[in-house]
Scaffold this motif. Structure first.
Motif, PDB file in Angstrom:
ATOM      1  N   UNK A  20       4.568  64.065 -83.463  1.00 49.20           N
ATOM      2  CA  UNK A  20       4.135  65.127 -84.373  1.00 49.20           C
ATOM      3  C   UNK A  20       4.030  66.451 -83.629  1.00 49.20           C
ATOM      4  N   UNK A  21       4.032  67.523 -84.411  1.00 44.50           N
ATOM      5  CA  UNK A  21       3.698  68.841 -83.863  1.00 44.50           C
ATOM      6  C   UNK A  21       4.816  69.561 -83.173  1.00 44.50           C
ATOM      7  N   UNK A  22       6.066  69.148 -83.408  1.00 42.70           N
ATOM      8  CA  UNK A  22       7.178  69.915 -82.872  1.00 42.70           C
ATOM      9  C   UNK A  22       7.575  71.015 -83.837  1.00 42.70           C
ATOM     10  N   UNK A  23       8.293  71.984 -83.344  1.00 47.09           N
ATOM     11  CA  UNK A  23       8.764  73.050 -84.226  1.00 47.09           C
ATOM     12  C   UNK A  23       9.238  74.247 -83.446  1.00 47.09           C
ATOM     13  N   UNK A  34       0.334  80.803 -88.426  1.00 42.65           N
ATOM     14  CA  UNK A  34      -0.399  79.770 -87.696  1.00 42.65           C
ATOM     15  C   UNK A  34      -0.676  78.550 -88.579  1.00 42.65           C
ATOM     16  N   UNK A  35       0.152  78.371 -89.588  1.00 43.46           N
ATOM     17  CA  UNK A  35      -0.111  77.347 -90.591  1.00 43.46           C
ATOM     18  C   UNK A  35       0.629  76.041 -90.360  1.00 43.46           C
ATOM     19  N   UNK A  36       1.634  76.021 -89.462  1.00 45.21           N
ATOM     20  CA  UNK A  36       2.401  74.794 -89.244  1.00 45.21           C
ATOM     21  C   UNK A  36       1.552  73.754 -88.515  1.00 45.21           C
ATOM     22  N   UNK A  37       1.909  72.500 -88.653  1.00 48.81           N
ATOM     23  CA  UNK A  37       1.135  71.418 -88.041  1.00 48.81           C
ATOM     24  C   UNK A  37       1.135  71.539 -86.522  1.00 48.81           C
ATOM     25  N   UNK A  38       2.165  72.145 -85.933  1.00 49.18           N
ATOM     26  CA  UNK A  38       2.222  72.288 -84.474  1.00 49.18           C
ATOM     27  C   UNK A  38       1.028  73.095 -83.962  1.00 49.18           C
ATOM     28  N   UNK A  39       0.589  74.086 -84.752  1.00 47.64           N
ATOM     29  CA  UNK A  39      -0.551  74.911 -84.342  1.00 47.64           C
ATOM     30  C   UNK A  39      -1.830  74.089 -84.359  1.00 47.64           C
ATOM     31  N   UNK A  40      -1.987  73.249 -85.367  1.00 50.59           N
ATOM     32  CA  UNK A  40      -3.162  72.380 -85.448  1.00 50.59           C
ATOM     33  C   UNK A  40      -3.183  71.393 -84.285  1.00 50.59           C
ATOM     34  N   UNK A  41      -2.055  70.747 -84.027  1.00 50.31           N
ATOM     35  CA  UNK A  41      -1.983  69.773 -82.931  1.00 50.31           C
ATOM     36  C   UNK A  41      -2.259  70.450 -81.592  1.00 50.31           C
ATOM     37  N   UNK A  42      -1.715  71.642 -81.412  1.00 48.10           N
ATOM     38  CA  UNK A  42      -1.954  72.369 -80.157  1.00 48.10           C
ATOM     39  C   UNK A  42      -3.422  72.782 -80.028  1.00 48.10           C
ATOM     40  N   UNK A  43      -4.017  73.182 -81.135  1.00 53.08           N
ATOM     41  CA  UNK A  43      -5.401  73.684 -81.098  1.00 53.08           C
ATOM     42  C   UNK A  43      -6.399  72.586 -80.754  1.00 53.08           C
ATOM     43  N   UNK A  44      -6.239  71.406 -81.327  1.00 52.04           N
ATOM     44  CA  UNK A  44      -7.223  70.340 -81.097  1.00 52.04           C
ATOM     45  C   UNK A  44      -6.750  69.320 -80.074  1.00 52.04           C
TER      46      UNK A  44
END
Length: 564
Positions: free
Chosen positions: A203-206, A248-258
């Protein structure tokens, strides 16, 4: 390939009628553009610089002859005689009128196609390896799983309004040909030591404004949990993904943040409640879908390598085509053929209506009536007899579809750019054409060998420039079009994000920039080392030094010589 059932036909028919009324209300003024916009986007219709653009879904890139003939009819009657194959394995039409879109959707439905979920903050078209089912290195055919995911995700009410668009890819071979590392969610189909089929989950690529390679959050997911685990991922993203900032809405940002570890923990926690729920994939359901992808009626053939070699020795042009555009097939006596949509002088990925009709005929004569679109904007005939390769080559050559450049410098991946797209900062197509013309020497290209050159007209990265061995990004510089160059990007098993080499260049300088990069490669490569391997060994520094060593003679708007 998958065929619509009664439910598919009913759903698509009802959607068309709903959309037809929405178009009527927009044309009459009952709906303002801001009200109509989300409705048209749900049906794949964009408003671009000069006209509407319609993006048609090609699930996991697979087409039959009837469908591509319909593409040709739409191009001829509703566009300007051509269509554009995209990096999502879809097709786009760039000159559509709003009034005709319901009729176009009706025509698509008649051949079991649609434009649903090719736009908007939803799960987009599912993509795969273009050699699914026929690749010599395939472990498990991922097409049934891609179709199951497509059916599950289409019109899924819980995931119709995600924080941002969401892209899923499947790979089932030793070599990753689906660019899984740069997808929001990717599944690599594999078998464990007990022979059980499952998935490695990433997950979290882009790409886009913040290019990131995905993270593996599960090494082995049993196949029956494909949908339940995906549902858990989507729920975590839907709940915690940002909606206050589109960038900053893509899942990659969430995965990177947490962090990937914490994200995986939350997914596992969510999954606990639904693991054995109604979305669990049963053996019967898998077998029902897999039956659509049963192998065609292959003939028992001997390997034709000796005869093919003799033909190659007699004809250098045919030999070049075999070496670049023909790949090994898992069944003896057959081959995989790539038809290049990258002839010099033609925008990369474009096909005329006549060519669409022609390749439909090729598919019927040579490949069981099927063909495929690749995420590199070419076409595949997956099941060609080795004994018929020469005849196929002669036919394709006469139609401009046999350029022997697959994987070479002029096999450029390129978005439509500023010529069409309202989001683009700069034109992409003229840059691709200028580079192709400068290096339109097949002997030179074959000497250079494998190299991936990708061009995007803006930071949205529809041309996948971040994973190009050479990536080119159009940027706005005080209202003028300039181009930023990166090196070292790659897709596949050793995916990487390219590094920007320095200040941007004008459009006229770009062919010379590429020439200077290649000069360093030719000077410093070791034996048969590929371009990407030379870049990884040397780093960006020697390339940057050579490119910027002396001014590149190109005229800017002030009539001065400069490079940026």
């Amino acid at each position: 390939m998958y065929r619509y059932d009664q439910y598919d036909f009913q759903i698509v028919k009802e959607r068309i009628e709903q959309y037809r009324d929405q178009v009527r209300r927009r044309l009459s003024g009952e709906l303002a553009e801001e009200e109509f916009r989300p409705l048209r986007l749900q049906n794949g219709l964009y408003l671009q610089r000069h006209a509407y653009m319609l993006r048609v879904a090609v699930p996991y890139g697979l087409l039959n002859a009837q469908q591509i003939r319909m593409f040709g009819e739409i191009a001829r009657k509703h566009d300007r005689g051509y269509g554009h194959m995209t990096t999502r394995q879809n097709i786009q039409y760039n000159w559509i009128t709003l009034e005709e879109t319901p009729e176009i959707l009706e025509k698509l439905a008649s051949v079991e196609m649609h434009a649903i979920q090719t736009s908007g903050n939803c799960i987009r078209n599912i993509t795969t390896d273009e050699f699914c089912g026929v690749a010599a290195d395939e472990i498990v055919d991922p097409r049934p799983y891609a179709e199951i995911m497509r059916q599950w995700s289409t019109f899924h009410p819980e995931f119709a309004y995600l924080p941002r668009k969401f892209k899923i890819a499947f790979n089932g071979s030793v070599e990753d040909r689906a660019a899984t590392a740069v997808h929001d969610l990717a599944f690599t189909v594999l078998q464990n030591e007990q022979g059980e089929v499952g998935f490695r989950v990433m997950v979290g690529g882009g790409m886009g404004r913040t290019p990131i390679l995905g993270s593996v959050i599960r090494e082995f997911l049993p196949r029956e949990h494909l949908l339940t685990y995906t549902e858990a991922i989507m729920r975590v993203y839907n709940q915690y993904g940002r909606r206050d900032n589109i960038y900053k809405a893509r899942i990659k940002i969430l995965v990177k943040a947490i962090g990937a570890e914490d994200f995986a923990r939350q997914v596992e926690q969510e999954w606990t409640d639904i693991k054995d729920g109604p979305s669990t994939l049963t053996e019967d359901e898998f077998n029902r879908v897999a039956a659509y992808f049963a192998p065609p009626a292959y003939e028992p053939l001997e390997d034709g390598g000796a005869a093919l070699k003799a033909q190659q020795e007699e004809n250098k042009a045919f030999s070049n085509w075999i070496n670049r555009n023909v790949k090994p097939h898992r069944v003896p006596g057959y081959a995989i053929v790539l038809l290049s949509l990258k002839k010099t002088g033609v925008p990369p990925g474009d096909m005329t209506a006549d060519q669409m009709d022609f390749v439909a005929g090729l598919a019927e004569r040579y490949s069981f009536g099927e063909l495929r679109v690749t995420h590199e904007q070419n076409l595949v005939l997956a099941d060609v007899k080795q004994s018929e390769l020469f005849a196929l080559w002669q036919e394709a050559k006469a139609q401009g579809l046999a350029t022997p450049n697959i994987g070479l410098l002029t096999d450029i991946i390129c978005c439509p750019g500023g010529d069409f797209c309202s989001l683009a900062n700069a034109k992409s197509i003229p840059i691709a054409e200028a580079i192709a013309e400068r290096f339109d020497n097949l002997d030179f290209q074959h000497d250079i060998g494998d190299i991936e050159l990708n061009i995007s007209g803006c930071i949205n990265a529809c041309g996948h420039h971040h994973v190009g061995n050479i990536g080119i990004l159009g940027v706005d510089k005080d209202g003028a079009e300039w181009y930023q160059v990166s090196l070292g990007g790659a897709q596949g098993n050793q995916s990487s994000i390219g590094k920007i080499i320095g200040p941007s260049f004008s459009a006229h300088q770009m062919p010379t920039v590429i020439e200077r990069l290649l000069e360093v490669y030719v000077r410093d490569r070791i034996e048969d080392e590929r371009f990407i391997d030379t870049v990884r060994r040397l780093g960006v520094a020697p390339f940057k030094e050579h490119v910027y060593a002396t001014p590149i003679k190109a005229r800017n708007n002030a009539g001065e010589d400069a490079y940026a």
